[in-house]
Design an enzyme around this catalytic site. Structure first.
Site, PDB file in Angstrom:
ATOM      1  N   ARG A   1       0.864  -1.175   0.000  1.00  0.00           N
ATOM      2  CA  ARG A   1       0.000   0.000   0.000  1.00  0.00           C
ATOM      3  C   ARG A   1       0.904   1.230   0.000  1.00  0.00           C
ATOM      4  NH1 ARG A   1      -4.170   2.528   4.442  1.00  0.00           N
ATOM      5  NH2 ARG A   1      -4.999   4.120   3.040  1.00  0.00           N
ATOM      6  N   HIS A   2       0.545   2.223  -0.767  1.00  0.00           N
ATOM      7  CA  HIS A   2       1.318   3.470  -0.841  1.00  0.00           C
ATOM      8  C   HIS A   2       1.495   4.088   0.542  1.00  0.00           C
ATOM      9  CE1 HIS A   2      -2.305   5.795  -0.096  1.00  0.00           C
ATOM     10  NE2 HIS A   2      -2.920   4.970  -0.929  1.00  0.00           N
TER      11      HIS A   2
ATOM     12  N   GLU B   1      -7.182   2.649  -7.297  1.00  0.00           N
ATOM     13  CA  GLU B   1      -8.111   2.502  -6.176  1.00  0.00           C
ATOM     14  C   GLU B   1      -9.545   2.439  -6.679  1.00  0.00           C
ATOM     15  OE1 GLU B   1      -9.196   1.339  -3.547  1.00  0.00           O
ATOM     16  OE2 GLU B   1      -8.253   2.553  -1.978  1.00  0.00           O
TER      17      GLU B   1
END
Length: 187
Positions: free
Chosen positions: A6-7, A75
């Site tokens: 995840r960023h 997303e």
């Protein structure tokens, strides 16, 4: 190994907002998280990223010159709920969203649609990930969909998972079925 990242943190993440397709930069903490991920993760054979800035910035820390952008890792589109405070979303919408994978928030995308595109991407990466580390930098919903793919469970299982900023999940794709080895571990 398929390594899902995840960023790093964005301002919207820090405020707890629903952050779908808004193209936000990382915060200073998010950039620090990306650098720590780069130091902690093995050198991958491939790095794939969502097209959104926060994911691309995180991916660039891992492979500055070799990031592949894949739209399927973007997303979920929260539509009119993008940028909303979760507590401000009415209870009926939450109930429907959590129980019906085909529910589409106004102007958005269903959980089932995210699952379809992510499972396709996972299948395409599985052979490469069985031969070497493939890192995918993405977002909460696509990573949860990939975990659901690995576990062979329904898309609504995503609502039972929490994925931290810069959280790392590892899926072994070398056997007859994918196996989830870690979930939401710090880089």
């Amino acid at each position: 190994m398929l390594i899902l990242v995840r960023h790093g943190q964005t301002g919207a993440n820090a405020r707890g907002l629903l952050c779908g397709r808004a193209d936000l930069p990382l915060t200073d903490l998010g950039r620090h998280q990306a650098r720590e991920l780069a130091a902690a993760l093995p050198r991958p054979s491939r790095v794939v990223s969502s097209p959104l800035r926060r994911a691309r910035e995180t991916a660039a820390a891992l492979a500055p010159d070799a990031v592949e952008v894949d739209e399927r890792w973007i997303e979920m589109d929260y539509g009119d709920l993008d940028g909303a405070v979760p507590a401000d979303v009415d209870a009926g919408t939450w109930r429907r969203w959590r129980t019906d994978p085909d529910f589409v928030p106004a102007g958005g995308e269903s959980l089932a649609a995210v699952g379809v595109r992510v499972r396709e991407a996972c299948h395409e990466l599985a052979d490469d990930a069985a031969r070497g580390d493939v890192v995918v930098v993405s977002h909460v919903s696509p990573i949860k969909a990939a975990v659901a793919w690995a576990l062979g469970v329904d898309d609504t299982t995503a609502w039972r998972m929490f994925l931290a900023d810069a959280g790392v999940c590892r899926i072994d794709t070398g056997g007859p079925v994918p196996r989830l080895l870690t979930f939401s571990v710090a880089g």
